[in-house]
Design a protein around this motif. Structure first.
Motif, PDB file in Angstrom:
ATOM      1  N   THR A 222      16.128  45.251   8.158  1.00 38.40           N
ATOM      2  CA  THR A 222      16.395  43.953   7.544  1.00 38.40           C
ATOM      3  C   THR A 222      16.661  42.873   8.588  1.00 38.40           C
ATOM      4  N   GLY A 223      17.529  43.169   9.556  1.00 38.67           N
ATOM      5  CA  GLY A 223      17.797  42.202  10.619  1.00 38.67           C
ATOM      6  C   GLY A 223      16.554  41.862  11.422  1.00 38.67           C
ATOM      7  N   PRO A 224      15.799  42.878  11.899  1.00 41.79           N
ATOM      8  CA  PRO A 224      14.567  42.591  12.627  1.00 41.79           C
ATOM      9  C   PRO A 224      13.544  41.799  11.810  1.00 41.79           C
ATOM     10  N   TYR A 225      13.401  42.109  10.517  1.00 39.38           N
ATOM     11  CA  TYR A 225      12.455  41.356   9.689  1.00 39.38           C
ATOM     12  C   TYR A 225      12.905  39.904   9.530  1.00 39.38           C
ATOM     13  N   PHE A 226      14.208  39.685   9.454  1.00 35.32           N
ATOM     14  CA  PHE A 226      14.727  38.314   9.425  1.00 35.32           C
ATOM     15  C   PHE A 226      14.309  37.573  10.691  1.00 35.32           C
ATOM     16  N   LEU A 227      14.496  38.213  11.839  1.00 36.24           N
ATOM     17  CA  LEU A 227      14.128  37.581  13.108  1.00 36.24           C
ATOM     18  C   LEU A 227      12.632  37.304  13.174  1.00 36.24           C
ATOM     19  N   ARG A 228      11.824  38.261  12.731  1.00 38.19           N
ATOM     20  CA  ARG A 228      10.368  38.067  12.734  1.00 38.19           C
ATOM     21  C   ARG A 228       9.994  36.890  11.834  1.00 38.19           C
ATOM     22  N   THR A 229      10.660  36.765  10.684  1.00 41.74           N
ATOM     23  CA  THR A 229      10.344  35.705   9.735  1.00 41.74           C
ATOM     24  C   THR A 229      10.588  34.320  10.317  1.00 41.74           C
ATOM     25  N   ILE A 230      11.642  34.179  11.121  1.00 39.31           N
ATOM     26  CA  ILE A 230      11.949  32.862  11.683  1.00 39.31           C
ATOM     27  C   ILE A 230      11.227  32.614  13.009  1.00 39.31           C
ATOM     28  N   GLY A 231      10.399  33.562  13.435  1.00 37.84           N
ATOM     29  CA  GLY A 231       9.594  33.351  14.631  1.00 37.84           C
ATOM     30  C   GLY A 231      10.185  33.864  15.922  1.00 37.84           C
ATOM     31  N   LYS A 232      11.330  34.563  15.859  1.00 38.40           N
ATOM     32  CA  LYS A 232      11.904  35.153  17.065  1.00 38.40           C
ATOM     33  C   LYS A 232      11.075  36.368  17.459  1.00 38.40           C
ATOM     34  N   ASP A 233      10.743  36.461  18.722  1.00 38.01           N
ATOM     35  CA  ASP A 233       9.928  37.579  19.185  1.00 38.01           C
ATOM     36  C   ASP A 233      10.717  38.879  19.093  1.00 38.01           C
TER      37      ASP A 233
ATOM     38  N   ARG B 177      15.864  37.974   2.863  1.00 40.47           N
ATOM     39  CA  ARG B 177      15.471  39.269   3.420  1.00 40.47           C
ATOM     40  C   ARG B 177      16.387  40.385   2.919  1.00 40.47           C
ATOM     41  N   VAL B 178      17.662  40.095   2.777  1.00 40.74           N
ATOM     42  CA  VAL B 178      18.595  41.091   2.248  1.00 40.74           C
ATOM     43  C   VAL B 178      18.192  41.481   0.830  1.00 40.74           C
ATOM     44  N   PHE B 179      17.869  40.499   0.003  1.00 41.27           N
ATOM     45  CA  PHE B 179      17.486  40.792  -1.376  1.00 41.27           C
ATOM     46  C   PHE B 179      16.117  41.467  -1.458  1.00 41.27           C
ATOM     47  N   GLN B 180      15.217  41.150  -0.545  1.00 38.81           N
ATOM     48  CA  GLN B 180      13.888  41.756  -0.575  1.00 38.81           C
ATOM     49  C   GLN B 180      13.902  43.210  -0.135  1.00 38.81           C
ATOM     50  N   SER B 181      14.925  43.614   0.598  1.00 41.32           N
ATOM     51  CA  SER B 181      15.010  44.995   1.064  1.00 41.32           C
ATOM     52  C   SER B 181      15.135  45.946  -0.128  1.00 41.32           C
ATOM     53  N   GLY B 182      14.143  46.808  -0.295  1.00 38.56           N
ATOM     54  CA  GLY B 182      14.166  47.770  -1.385  1.00 38.56           C
ATOM     55  C   GLY B 182      13.886  47.175  -2.748  1.00 38.56           C
ATOM     56  N   PHE B 183      13.356  45.951  -2.784  1.00 40.64           N
ATOM     57  CA  PHE B 183      13.108  45.276  -4.060  1.00 40.64           C
ATOM     58  C   PHE B 183      11.713  44.653  -4.023  1.00 40.64           C
ATOM     59  N   VAL B 184      11.224  44.238  -5.180  1.00 36.13           N
ATOM     60  CA  VAL B 184       9.904  43.612  -5.261  1.00 36.13           C
ATOM     61  C   VAL B 184       9.979  42.203  -4.667  1.00 36.13           C
ATOM     62  N   TRP B 185       9.257  41.989  -3.576  1.00 33.89           N
ATOM     63  CA  TRP B 185       9.362  40.724  -2.852  1.00 33.89           C
ATOM     64  C   TRP B 185       8.978  39.527  -3.713  1.00 33.89           C
ATOM     65  N   LYS B 186       7.950  39.673  -4.543  1.00 33.82           N
ATOM     66  CA  LYS B 186       7.481  38.552  -5.358  1.00 33.82           C
ATOM     67  C   LYS B 186       8.554  38.090  -6.342  1.00 33.82           C
TER      68      LYS B 186
END
Length: 229
Positions: free
Chosen positions: A156-167, A52-61
C-alpha cells in the motif's frame, strides 16, 4: 544472495515477450522530479494515500466512484480539519452508505492525517520529505510510512508513492517470483534482510542501466509470469 543477472538480459527477455523495445518502453511508468513532487499539498497527498488504503483488497472502480463523496466528507482532506472530527463524527462516516463502510480504514484517514501534519511540520512539507528521500534507500521511506502511518504496510505504501510519481520499485507477484527464482532474495520480502537484499539488487541494476527503479521493476514484471504490474 546469488550473482545478479545482467540487466541487459532481463530487458532482452521482456522485449522478446512483448514484441520489441518500443513496445516495452510504451509500458514503462512515469516518475516525477523532486521539484515536481514538492508541488503537492498535504491535502492532496493525504487524499491519494487514503484512496490507496481503501483500494487495498477492494474493487478499485468502486473506490474511484465514491471518492468525490470522501473529498466532501473529509473536508478535501485538509489534515488539520480532518483532525477536528470527533469520535462520533468518525463513526458516522464509517457507517455512511454513501461511503465505504469500513471502520478501520476510515480511522486510518484520521491517523494518517496526524502523520502527514506532524511530518509536514518537521520537514517543511510532507511532500518535501518524500521528494528529498534518496531512492537508493526507498525501503526506508516504505518503513517510515508503515511505522508512523496506518495501514500503509505491504504494497500500500509503495503503491501510494508510485501513484504520486516518486521513484520506487514494487514487489508485485511477478517481481517477487523473479527475485526468488533467481535467488536474489533468500528471506521473506517483509523481513529486514529481504528488503535490504531487494534494495541492493535494484540499486545495482539502476547503476548498470541508468533506468529508474520504477522502470526496472516494470521490465522485470514484463519478462516473467502473468505480468501483474
Amino acid at each position: 544472495m546469488a550473482k545478479l543477472e545482467k540487466f541487459a538480459d532481463i530487458l532482452s527477455r521482456a522485449c522478446e515477450r512483448k514484441g520489441g523495445l518500443e513496445a516495452v518502453e510504451a509500458l514503462l511508468p512515469d516518475t516525477l522530479s523532486a521539484q515536481e513532487i514538492t508541488q503537492y499539498s498535504d491535502a492532496e497527498l493525504l487524499s491519494v494515500m487514503s484512496k490507496r488504503v481503501f483500494q487495498s483488497g477492494f474493487v478499485w472502480k468502486v473506490v474511484e466512484h465514491k471518492w468525490p463523496a470522501y473529498e466532501k466528507a473529509f473536508f478535501d482532506f485538509e489534515p488539520h480539519k480532518v483532525l477536528m472530527l470527533s469520535p462520533e463524527q468518525i463513526q458516522q462516516r464509517a457507517t455512511d452508505a454513501t461511503l465505504i463502510r469500513h471502520q478501520k480504514k476510515t480511522q486510518a484517514i484520521v491517523d494518517n492525517a496526524y502523520m502527514v501534519q506532524t511530518l509536514s511540520a518537521k520537514h517543511n512539507g510532507f511532500a518535501k520529505l518524500i521528494a528529498d528521500w534518496p531512492v537508493n534507500d526507498i525501503i526506508g521511506l516504505w518503513q517510515l510510512l508503515k511505522k508512523q502511518g496506518a495501514r500503509l504496510g505491504g504494497n500500500t505504501g509503495p503503491y501510494f508513492l508510485r501513484t504520486i510519481g516518486k521513484d520506487t520499485f514494487l514487489l508485485s507477484q511477478d517481481v517477487q517470483a523473479y527475485l526468488k527464482a533467481h535467488k536474489v532474495v533468500d528471506a521473506g520480502f517483509t523481513s529486514k534482510t529481504g528488503l535490504n537484499q531487494t534494495q541492493a539488487a535494484f540499486n545495482h541494476w539502476q547503476q548498470e542501466s541508468g533506468l529508474t527503479l520504477a522502470e526496472i521493476s516494470r521490465i522485470i514484471s514484463l519478462g516473467v509470469g502473468d505480468n501483474r504490474l
